[in-house]
Scaffold this active site. Structure first.
Site, PDB file in Angstrom:
ATOM      1  N   LYS A  13      14.017  16.197   7.482  1.00 18.27           N
ATOM      2  CA  LYS A  13      13.215  17.120   6.751  1.00 18.27           C
ATOM      3  C   LYS A  13      12.413  18.029   7.783  1.00 18.27           C
ATOM      4  CE  LYS A  13       9.491  17.186   3.409  1.00 18.27           C
ATOM      5  NZ  LYS A  13       8.535  16.350   2.532  1.00 18.27           N
ATOM      6  N   SER A  30       8.232  17.678  -2.464  1.00 18.98           N
ATOM      7  CA  SER A  30       8.536  18.695  -1.440  1.00 18.98           C
ATOM      8  C   SER A  30       9.689  18.349  -0.582  1.00 18.98           C
ATOM      9  CB  SER A  30       7.376  18.797  -0.394  1.00 18.98           C
ATOM     10  OG  SER A  30       7.094  17.551   0.060  1.00 18.98           O
ATOM     11  N   SER A  59       6.284  13.365  -2.643  1.00 11.22           N
ATOM     12  CA  SER A  59       7.121  14.245  -2.104  1.00 11.22           C
ATOM     13  C   SER A  59       8.587  13.410  -1.797  1.00 11.22           C
ATOM     14  CB  SER A  59       6.848  15.053  -0.997  1.00 11.22           C
ATOM     15  OG  SER A  59       5.929  16.129  -1.409  1.00 11.22           O
TER      16      SER A  59
END
Lengths: 480, 484
Positions: free
Chosen positions: B79, B154, B178
């Site tokens: 990420k 997210s 997320s």
């Protein structure tokens, strides 16, 4: 200042701790390196990095709390104080708001008239320093930021508004500095900024209880400036009240060259710092046994030392106080006495010729060119009668200049006192023969000529004759 | 024959260890898949191809020398919130344009030490603020099940990359859901470990008291193995838990389901929850019951306050955490007339709307006069939410709940209505606020789109959560869509 007014002063002192590394990172906290060389991602506020508390700083905070007999908060907490400035890389300072490490405690001060006063301390909290901004540098007049200082640990020590004169404020700062230095937690150098002070000043009519609007004064880089700024600010406020005006709550800057304070920011410009607990750090829990361990490490503090000097060496309160104020001078004194020298004479020598010489040379005692052992040797030469007290002063001057030993100087220059009765008698007899008229005068009762004989004898021996012996022999011989 | 990229993380790790394939082959296969698919899915925002091949060849060398590591040679997506030394790390925000950290996050460092290979940085909502990946400065990632749908957020890029076979696993971070929500939307497994399991050092902060890194993969076993490689105590993070690393991937089938007590929180089965998702959760529960587990209704009475609490606490911390992006030292700088002007221009241009909204909320709730009404109160409610879980866990071992109220929604569907968007996290926020381990595992399909079962455990019982998830996975028989 007008006699019908009094000042109400509270001081906020920021003391930089002498830890090797910063409060929340491993970077060196040393002063004076090339700009921006003592930084790491944490100090620079890089994304994703985290603070880790320096436990040495916490220990120093605990020691300070113990030294002023304060409450050590067994659980204390770090908060974020939010504001934007280029020398504050994270956009917040990690400080302690609601739960400081130390609360309460006091500092006892002594005033010139011999009276004593206890000044209570409100709180002491730990926080990180910001970097340093230097404005208008170079031809382009850019602002520059040095982040070496960013993250250096500070103690903020807040006094109660119990100081009533500039002298009290000065004495409080001296005492605080002395405590910090004894604890070896701060070098107390105001000029270099390792100890900084902001003063909150208001005035009121004597006899009143209320606290009037206060003004905060910043940019005070010496104890003398703190005192001067307070005096000036109090005068300014009194003048305003006398003309029926009101004081604005504001922050003012001391200008040492112009001898005045001027507005820095008004209350309306005051920041809302939006304090909240720093979620990157756990609450600080101080176990009981850690405090007990630190108690064992506590050095003798100035007040304790003063008491002991009075008891052990029979010094006056004033002498004891002067000699114990600085750890270096106290240590020097004790090495000088060394268990057997006359404590009072040692004190006189130190506070007299020695301090005067240091003062003249602009040197701190830690930079003294002579050691206590060397000074002790000089004093031994006096007490053994090898040199006179008068000669000793000359020898001392030379020692201070060259760092050479007293014995070496005395021997080289032949300054050994003449204690030989025969030699002194011979000189005196010679003198009497050369000036019978003075002998005559003496015998007729003009005893004043005695001084002439002493002077001539000393001159003939380059001041080395034992003065007591000279007197004794002269009395004998002249009286016939 | 199953292609290389379809293997599970565990399978490919075994094949690498047995020298049936090389890390270079596996890495190239992933890179090829990414290149083939990224235009449509947009899962990766910064590809690190050279680094990947370099790491792979080092792995191959080690394996040849007989020094294979736990997941040696397995390519992963990272990420864009994890700092990796020398690589672009931007949290998908304009404000970190060009930022290459000179340091490595502890989580990625741990993964490299376990032999993993980095493929690149995956897409995400800007600063992890969003539930749809639509706030990314680099445009949204898309859901491989339906390209018109969001992958969630997210960690949307990570979830889409895993579901689309563009890596064997990916790192995510979970502040309010997320990891779990995008895992549910993409039919994969995603776990938020107990707060403190994974170091936050080098993970760009959103809300420090909630942020927690975790693994995302296609099976529970893969997830467990990844967690083992990511987690561990870190002296650089004062909030990390000083506990030994567990072999989460071992003994996953050892849990005796007989007598396992499962709690179903009545507050979670509320209006707004898609009834078909509720059904999938109930079916899962039924399978456990058939194996001898006991099911109890539990109450988490402060559930309805979780969204409000979260949207005070998280923005408050975020407002301070994001103050450092001032254009002075790194990232974007938009010169202005003076200092204030430079600050304003930099931050106005650098941050997107959702980030600005949360900074505004955060500064508001912390400002003097409002602090007690918002921040202090939210902290109190947060304790009550934690206490709810403690009470419930007196009676049960794990809690089952839906991960999300709906399956993946269409792009643009919720982007005009922040409150509707925030409601998407209603089931994931409570475990975040309480710092508890929670996993999302596929529960089945609703009209062709995957839905997640959320399993919440007691603090630091991460392994039990994985064991229960594993049991569910075995019984559920969910199958991920094969690559086209």
């Amino acid at each position: 200042m007008r006699q019908d007014y009094e000042m109400v002063i509270g001081l906020e002192v920021h003391a930089q701790l002498t830890t090797n590394s910063k409060l929340f990172s491993g970077s060196s906290a040393e002063f004076g390196a090339e700009p921006n060389t003592q930084t790491c991602p944490v100090d620079l506020g890089m994304p994703g990095v985290l603070p880790v508390l320096n436990t040495r700083a916490v220990d120093m905070g605990i020691k300070f709390g113990l030294a002023i007999d304060a409450n050590i908060n067994r659980v204390n907490r770090f908060d974020r104080k939010n504001y934007f400035y280029p020398d504050l890389p994270k956009g917040y300072q990690i400080s302690q708001m609601d739960y400081p490490i130390v609360e309460g405690g006091y500092v006892d001060i002594e005033l010139e008239d011999g009276s004593e006063k206890r000044i209570n301390v409100t709180r002491m909290h730990l926080e990180e320093d910001a970097g340093k901004s230097i404005h208008d540098l170079g031809e382009d007049r850019h602002s520059h930021v040095d982040l070496n200082r960013a993250g250096v640990p500070l103690m903020e020590i807040v006094s109660e508004p119990e100081l009533r004169t500039a002298e009290e404020a000065g004495e409080y700062l001296k005492k605080l500095r002395s405590i910090l230095r004894f604890l070896e937690v701060c070098d107390g150098n105001m000029e270099q900024g390792s100890m900084r002070c902001d003063a909150n000043v208001s005035v009121r009519k004597k006899g009143e209880d209320k606290l009037n609007t206060r003004v905060e004064i910043k940019n005070l880089n010496s104890i003398r400036n703190v005192m001067r700024a307070i005096e000036h600010e109090a005068e300014r406020q009194i003048a305003i009240y006398e003309y029926g005006g009101e004081i604005d709550q504001e922050t003012r800057l001391w200008d040492a060259t112009k001898n005045e304070t001027r507005t820095m920011r008004s209350k309306e410009d005051a920041h809302d710092y939006r304090y909240f607990p720093c979620p990157d750090l756990l609450p600080v829990r101080i176990p009981e046994d850690r405090i007990e361990e630190l108690k064992k490490e506590m050095p003798e503090l100035p007040d304790q030392k003063k008491e002991r000097f009075m008891k052990e060496y029979g010094l006056s309160k004033y002498d004891a106080s002067v000699l114990s104020m600085q750890r270096a001078s106290a240590n020097f004194y004790e090495s000088l006495v060394n268990g057997n020298r006359d404590a009072k004479i040692c004190a006189n020598w130190m506070m007299g010729d020695f301090f005067a010489a240091l003062n003249k040379a602009g040197k701190d005692i830690s930079e003294s060119p002579i050691s206590p052992e060397q000074l002790g040797e000089l004093m031994d030469l006096i007490s053994e009668g090898t040199i006179s007290g008068k000669i000793a002063k000359t020898v001392f001057e030379e020692m201070f200049e060259t760092s050479r030993s007293a014995k070496a100087i005395v021997e080289e220059k032949g300054l050994v006192q003449i204690n030989d009765t025969g030699a002194i008698e011979a000189i005196i007899e010679d003198l009497m023969q050369q000036s019978p008229e003075n002998v005559q005068a003496f015998r007729e009762g003009k005893t004043k000529v005695m001084g002439w004989f002493v002077g001539q004898t000393m001159k003939a021996t380059q001041g080395k004759a034992n003065p007591a012996m000279v007197n004794q022999i002269l009395q004998q011989k002249l009286q016939g | 024959m199953t292609s290389l990229i379809e293997l599970s993380l565990k399978e490919v790790a075994d094949k690498l260890k047995n020298r049936e394939v090389t890390a270079t082959e596996v890495t190239k296969a992933c890179l090829e898949r990414i290149k083939d698919r990224n235009e449509q899915i947009n899962a990766y925002v910064h590809l690190t191809e050279d680094k990947a091949l370099d790491m792979a060849s080092q792995c191959d060398k080690r394996i040849k020398e007989g020094n294979a590591r736990l997941i040696g040679g397995v390519p992963l997506g990272i990420k864009d919130i994890f700092c990796t030394k020398g690589d672009l790390t931007t949290v998908c925000s304009h404000i970190l344009d060009g930022f290459r950290p000179p340091y490595e996050s502890t989580v990625t460092e741990n993964l490299w030490k376990s032999g993993a290979v980095m493929l690149g940085k995956t897409n995400m909502d800007e600063f992890a603020m969003g539930s749809s990946n639509e706030t990314s400065y680099y445009g949204p990632a898309r859901n491989p099940w339906n390209l018109d749908c969001v992958p969630g957020g997210s960690s949307g890029g990570s979830a889409a990359a895993v579901a689309d076979y563009q890596c064997f696993g990916a790192t995510g971070t979970d502040t309010g859901g997320s990891i779990r929500q995008p895992a549910a939307f993409n039919g994969i497994v995603g776990m938020k470990p107990t707060y403190g399991r994974c170091s936050r050092y080098g993970v760009i902060a959103f809300a420090s008291s909630l942020d927690q890194a975790g693994p995302m993969a296609r099976t529970v076993e893969d997830t467990a193995l990844m967690l083992r490689c990511m987690s561990g105590y870190d002296p650089m993070d004062s909030t990390s838990a000083d506990l030994a690393i567990e072999a989460y991937d071992e003994g996953l089938a050892d849990l005796d389901l007989k007598g396992l007590k499962i709690g179903l929180p009545k507050e979670y089965f509320m209006e707004g929850l898609d009834p078909q998702i509720a059904d999938l959760v109930k079916q899962a529960v039924k399978r456990f019951e058939e194996q001898g587990a006991e099911v109890k209704e539990v109450s988490l009475p402060h559930t309805d306050a979780a969204v409000a609490t979260y949207y005070v606490v998280a923005p408050a911390e975020a407002a301070a955490n994001l103050s450092r992006y001032d254009g002075m030292r790194y990232g974007l700088r938009v010169e202005g007339e003076n200092l204030m002007d430079t600050y304003e221009r930099t931050r106005s241009e650098g941050f997107g709307w959702e980030v600005k909204r949360r900074i505004m909320i955060g500064n508001y709730v912390l400002s003097s006069g409002y602090y007690d009404a918002y921040y202090t109160k939210a902290q109190k409610v947060r304790s009550l939410i934690s206490q709810d879980f403690k009470n419930a866990f007196e009676d049960v071992d794990v809690i089952f709940a839906p991960t999300t109220p709906t399956t993946a929604f269409k792009l643009g569907e919720n982007s005009d209505d922040p409150v509707q968007m925030y409601m998407n996290d209603v089931f994931t926020l409570p475990a975040s606020l309480a710092g508890l381990p929670a996993i999302s595992v596929p529960a089945g399909l609703v009209e062709g789109m995957p839905a997640g079962l959320q399993i919440i455990g007691k603090a630091f019982e991460d392994k039990k959560v994985l064991q229960v998830a594993y049991a569910h996975e075995q019984m559920c028989g969910f199958e991920l869509k094969k690559p086209e």
